[in-house]
Scaffold this motif. Structure first.
Motif, PDB file in Angstrom:
ATOM      1  N   ALA A 247      36.362  30.496  51.724  1.00 11.54           N
ATOM      2  CA  ALA A 247      37.424  31.205  52.807  1.00 11.54           C
ATOM      3  C   ALA A 247      36.596  32.553  53.247  1.00 11.54           C
ATOM      4  CB  ALA A 247      38.636  31.734  51.922  1.00 11.54           C
ATOM      5  N   ALA A 248      36.045  33.185  52.322  1.00  6.98           N
ATOM      6  CA  ALA A 248      35.225  34.529  52.779  1.00  6.98           C
ATOM      7  C   ALA A 248      34.358  34.032  53.655  1.00  6.98           C
ATOM      8  CB  ALA A 248      34.601  34.936  51.625  1.00  6.98           C
ATOM      9  N   GLU A 249      33.579  32.998  53.666  1.00  5.93           N
ATOM     10  CA  GLU A 249      32.622  32.540  54.720  1.00  5.93           C
ATOM     11  C   GLU A 249      33.319  32.410  56.158  1.00  5.93           C
ATOM     12  OE1 GLU A 249      29.703  29.481  53.689  1.00  5.93           O
ATOM     13  OE2 GLU A 249      29.998  30.016  51.654  1.00  5.93           O
ATOM     14  N   CYS A 250      34.545  31.769  55.961  1.00  9.41           N
ATOM     15  CA  CYS A 250      35.224  31.363  57.249  1.00  9.41           C
ATOM     16  C   CYS A 250      35.516  32.924  57.995  1.00  9.41           C
ATOM     17  CB  CYS A 250      36.505  30.679  57.003  1.00  9.41           C
ATOM     18  SG  CYS A 250      36.208  29.044  56.578  1.00  9.41           S
ATOM     19  N   ILE A 251      35.906  33.823  56.944  1.00  9.03           N
ATOM     20  CA  ILE A 251      36.351  35.112  57.659  1.00  9.03           C
ATOM     21  C   ILE A 251      35.082  35.651  58.442  1.00  9.03           C
ATOM     22  CG2 ILE A 251      36.629  37.437  57.230  1.00  9.03           C
ATOM     23  CD1 ILE A 251      39.126  35.581  56.902  1.00  9.03           C
ATOM     24  N   GLY A 252      33.732  35.560  57.820  1.00 10.64           N
ATOM     25  CA  GLY A 252      32.703  35.996  58.257  1.00 10.64           C
ATOM     26  C   GLY A 252      32.482  35.233  59.738  1.00 10.64           C
ATOM     27  N   ASP A 253      32.734  33.794  59.752  1.00  6.59           N
ATOM     28  CA  ASP A 253      32.279  33.246  60.964  1.00  6.59           C
ATOM     29  C   ASP A 253      33.536  33.629  62.085  1.00  6.59           C
ATOM     30  OD1 ASP A 253      30.340  31.489  60.401  1.00  6.59           O
ATOM     31  OD2 ASP A 253      31.685  29.955  59.449  1.00  6.59           O
ATOM     32  N   ALA A 254      34.794  33.987  61.623  1.00  8.32           N
ATOM     33  CA  ALA A 254      35.730  34.333  62.654  1.00  8.32           C
ATOM     34  C   ALA A 254      35.133  35.716  63.237  1.00  8.32           C
ATOM     35  CB  ALA A 254      36.983  34.432  61.823  1.00  8.32           C
ATOM     36  N   LYS A 255      34.764  36.551  62.519  1.00  4.74           N
ATOM     37  CA  LYS A 255      34.056  37.913  62.906  1.00  4.74           C
ATOM     38  C   LYS A 255      33.146  37.806  64.041  1.00  4.74           C
ATOM     39  CE  LYS A 255      35.656  40.686  58.868  1.00  4.74           C
ATOM     40  NZ  LYS A 255      35.204  41.748  57.724  1.00  4.74           N
ATOM     41  N   TRP A 256      32.304  36.565  63.444  1.00  6.89           N
ATOM     42  CA  TRP A 256      31.076  36.377  64.508  1.00  6.89           C
ATOM     43  C   TRP A 256      31.605  35.987  65.862  1.00  6.89           C
ATOM     44  CZ3 TRP A 256      28.930  32.554  67.384  1.00  6.89           C
ATOM     45  CH2 TRP A 256      27.483  32.810  67.659  1.00  6.89           C
ATOM     46  N   PHE A 257      32.514  34.959  65.639  1.00  3.19           N
ATOM     47  CA  PHE A 257      33.211  34.432  67.003  1.00  3.19           C
ATOM     48  C   PHE A 257      33.735  35.604  67.962  1.00  3.19           C
ATOM     49  CE2 PHE A 257      33.143  30.330  64.604  1.00  3.19           C
ATOM     50  CZ  PHE A 257      32.077  29.576  65.669  1.00  3.19           C
ATOM     51  N   ILE A 258      34.473  36.413  67.186  1.00  2.00           N
ATOM     52  CA  ILE A 258      35.282  37.458  67.838  1.00  2.00           C
ATOM     53  C   ILE A 258      34.359  38.398  68.446  1.00  2.00           C
ATOM     54  CG2 ILE A 258      36.738  39.364  67.556  1.00  2.00           C
ATOM     55  CD1 ILE A 258      38.212  37.471  65.295  1.00  2.00           C
ATOM     56  N   GLU A 259      33.305  39.028  67.631  1.00  2.00           N
ATOM     57  CA  GLU A 259      32.510  39.945  68.469  1.00  2.00           C
ATOM     58  C   GLU A 259      31.585  39.105  69.528  1.00  2.00           C
ATOM     59  OE1 GLU A 259      28.605  42.578  67.017  1.00  2.00           O
ATOM     60  OE2 GLU A 259      29.563  41.259  65.434  1.00  2.00           O
ATOM     61  N   LYS A 260      30.943  37.837  69.274  1.00  2.00           N
ATOM     62  CA  LYS A 260      30.401  37.271  70.583  1.00  2.00           C
ATOM     63  C   LYS A 260      31.148  37.199  71.570  1.00  2.00           C
ATOM     64  CE  LYS A 260      26.641  34.671  71.213  1.00  2.00           C
ATOM     65  NZ  LYS A 260      25.275  35.198  71.277  1.00  2.00           N
ATOM     66  N   ALA A 261      32.585  37.010  71.627  1.00  2.00           N
ATOM     67  CA  ALA A 261      33.279  36.752  72.722  1.00  2.00           C
ATOM     68  C   ALA A 261      33.674  38.024  73.242  1.00  2.00           C
ATOM     69  CB  ALA A 261      34.640  35.911  72.165  1.00  2.00           C
ATOM     70  N   SER A 262      33.836  38.880  72.415  1.00  2.00           N
ATOM     71  CA  SER A 262      34.280  40.473  72.950  1.00  2.00           C
ATOM     72  C   SER A 262      33.111  40.901  73.798  1.00  2.00           C
ATOM     73  CB  SER A 262      34.464  41.329  71.655  1.00  2.00           C
ATOM     74  OG  SER A 262      35.599  40.982  71.167  1.00  2.00           O
ATOM     75  N   ASP A 263      31.874  40.868  73.191  1.00  2.00           N
ATOM     76  CA  ASP A 263      30.794  41.321  73.782  1.00  2.00           C
ATOM     77  C   ASP A 263      30.780  40.517  75.222  1.00  2.00           C
ATOM     78  OD1 ASP A 263      30.206  43.121  71.923  1.00  2.00           O
ATOM     79  OD2 ASP A 263      28.616  41.783  70.921  1.00  2.00           O
ATOM     80  N   TYR A 264      30.695  39.437  75.186  1.00  2.00           N
ATOM     81  CA  TYR A 264      30.469  38.752  76.537  1.00  2.00           C
ATOM     82  C   TYR A 264      31.670  39.106  77.553  1.00  2.00           C
ATOM     83  CZ  TYR A 264      29.835  34.657  79.785  1.00  2.00           C
ATOM     84  OH  TYR A 264      29.638  33.934  80.823  1.00  2.00           O
ATOM     85  N   ALA A 265      32.669  39.149  77.093  1.00  2.00           N
ATOM     86  CA  ALA A 265      33.812  39.175  78.049  1.00  2.00           C
ATOM     87  C   ALA A 265      33.538  40.894  78.664  1.00  2.00           C
ATOM     88  CB  ALA A 265      35.341  39.417  77.212  1.00  2.00           C
ATOM     89  N   LYS A 266      32.974  41.880  77.694  1.00  2.00           N
ATOM     90  CA  LYS A 266      32.821  43.075  78.453  1.00  2.00           C
ATOM     91  C   LYS A 266      31.649  43.001  79.747  1.00  2.00           C
ATOM     92  CE  LYS A 266      33.853  45.394  74.135  1.00  2.00           C
ATOM     93  NZ  LYS A 266      33.154  45.751  72.803  1.00  2.00           N
ATOM     94  N   GLU A 267      30.717  42.299  79.254  1.00  2.00           N
ATOM     95  CA  GLU A 267      29.492  42.281  80.363  1.00  2.00           C
ATOM     96  C   GLU A 267      29.601  41.173  81.540  1.00  2.00           C
ATOM     97  OE1 GLU A 267      26.502  41.263  77.679  1.00  2.00           O
ATOM     98  OE2 GLU A 267      26.438  42.991  76.621  1.00  2.00           O
ATOM     99  N   ARG A 268      30.505  40.151  81.398  1.00  2.00           N
ATOM    100  CA  ARG A 268      30.486  38.972  82.205  1.00  2.00           C
ATOM    101  C   ARG A 268      31.295  39.430  83.484  1.00  2.00           C
ATOM    102  NH1 ARG A 268      28.086  35.043  85.014  1.00  2.00           N
ATOM    103  NH2 ARG A 268      29.706  33.077  85.361  1.00  2.00           N
TER     104      ARG A 268
END
Length: 384
Positions: A247-268
């Motif tokens: 479950a902790a790994e899944c939280i880490g994955d979710a954080k990775w996806f959210i950061e990736k999406a946020s960074d892309y949405a700011k720049e695209r």
């Protein structure tokens, strides 16, 4: 552990993970190769020995600290599934193994000389119906002779030791169906090619999973963990730890996806403005963040209950379900945010997307978690 100490653990894990950039993981994924260099690095750093007591060469940390380690590995873009079993499988040995077994194996596991990565439980005909497994261990003098088959035994090709669950008494000879199963610590270096055969299973993600066959495999009687016939009870505690760590790994994955999406949405830029300015893009990211944070609280609560010695069955199951669903929602959102680039190998989203899909199914499916909660928490009639 104090927040400051947990933050220090996060920084230390992140520092090791920084030596394994996206290119490393793309190559391993492309070749379906085991990330041995990464596993060696986190072992040398002491992270896989977090739960091993100091007297056996480990760090003697609590499960909440171990959960932070696994979360940060995933949040850094790495893949902890290559090594996570060492924590929760080792815990079974630590809690129920003899002093001789612990002193013989735990120091080597702690310093990296030995890998305890394989956990032989599931079988082709029983799946998560563990009490119906057929692999049988027959006592003959000072040995057990084992015949049967396991499936979805991940990392068996990269492990020195396996914790194996086998039947030692037939189901029709036990008073309770939870009896008659026993746990063994198998030294795979002695039996691979000599009663044990390992066959890899190629899957949609690079998970190094296998099926294992036992044909008159002989192991010493001293390989028995705890008492004969009590193995099912022994693995329950380990399964709770497993679910919390994953479950902790899944939280880490979710954080990775959210950061990736946020960074892309700011720049695209589309139509002369960043796509992150549009609520149709903002809202899914924000919703995934809220979902992740709620699941994160449940994970830490489950770890706390476990560390305090309580029965963490309900909490561990809820943490695993909520975190895996939060991770999968974030994965889907991230692909949608990046559009076509979400499918491109170089952005790493498609790889992490495939990896994240596993955890609503394994190590226990969402439906079985709901059945557990219905019966054991809500008092509803057993459904199976």
């Amino acid at each position: 552990m104090a927040k400051e100490d947990l933050d220090e653990i996060r920084r230390a894990v992140s520092a090791v993970c920084s030596d394994f950039p996206s290119e490393y993981w793309r190559e391993k994924d492309r070749e379906r190769a085991y990330p041995a260099e990464f596993v060696d690095a986190i072992t040398r750093a002491g992270f896989l020995a977090a739960l091993i007591p100091e007297e056996y060469g480990g760090s003697g940390l609590r499960l909440d600290s171990a959960a932070v380690i696994m979360e940060e590995i995933q949040a850094s873009g790495c893949n902890g599934s290559a090594a996570h079993a060492q924590m929760y499988v080792m815990n079974t040995l630590l809690r129920y193994g003899s002093e001789e077994q612990k002193r013989s194996y735990l120091p080597g596991i702690a310093n990296g000389d030995l890998r305890l990565q394989a956990f032989g439980v599931s079988e082709p005909t029983s799946g998560t119906d563990t009490l119906s497994l057929r692999t049988f261990a027959k006592r003959e003098g000072d040995e057990y002779v084992i015949n049967g088959q396991k499936i979805w035994t991940s990392r068996a090709e990269h492990s020195d030791l396996m914790v194996l669950l086998a039947r030692t008494t037939s189901r029709d000879e036990v008073a309770k169906k939870t009896e008659g199963l026993s746990l063994f610590l198998v030294d795979m270096r002695e039996v691979v090619g000599n009663g044990m055969t390992i066959k890899p299973i190629r899957t949609m993600m690079n998970h190094s999973t296998t099926e294992v066959f036992f044909d008159d495999m002989r192991i010493p009687a001293s390989a028995l963990i705890g008492e004969e016939g009590k193995g099912f009870r022994y693995i329950l505690s380990g399964m709770n730890a497993e679910r919390i760590l994953i479950a902790a790994e899944c939280i880490g994955d979710a954080k990775w996806f959210i950061e990736k999406a946020s960074d892309y949405a700011k720049e695209r830029q589309v139509f002369s403005r960043p796509i992150g300015q549009n609520q149709g893009v903002q809202f899914p990211i924000a919703r995934c963040y809220a979902q992740m944070r709620a699941a994160e609280l449940m994970v830490h609560h489950a770890a706390e209950v476990y560390d305090e010695g309580g029965n963490a069955g309900a909490e561990a199951n809820m943490a695993k379900m909520l975190a895996s669903e939060a991770s999968w929602a974030a994965a889907d959102m991230c692909v949608q945010t990046l559009g076509g680039f979400g499918f491109a190998e170089e952005y790493d989203v498609e790889r992490k997307f495939r990896e994240a899909r596993l955890y609503t199914v394994a190590p226990i499916s969402t439906n079985l978690i709901l059945s557990y909660l219905a019966e054991h928490v809500l008092g509803l009639p057993r459904s199976y």
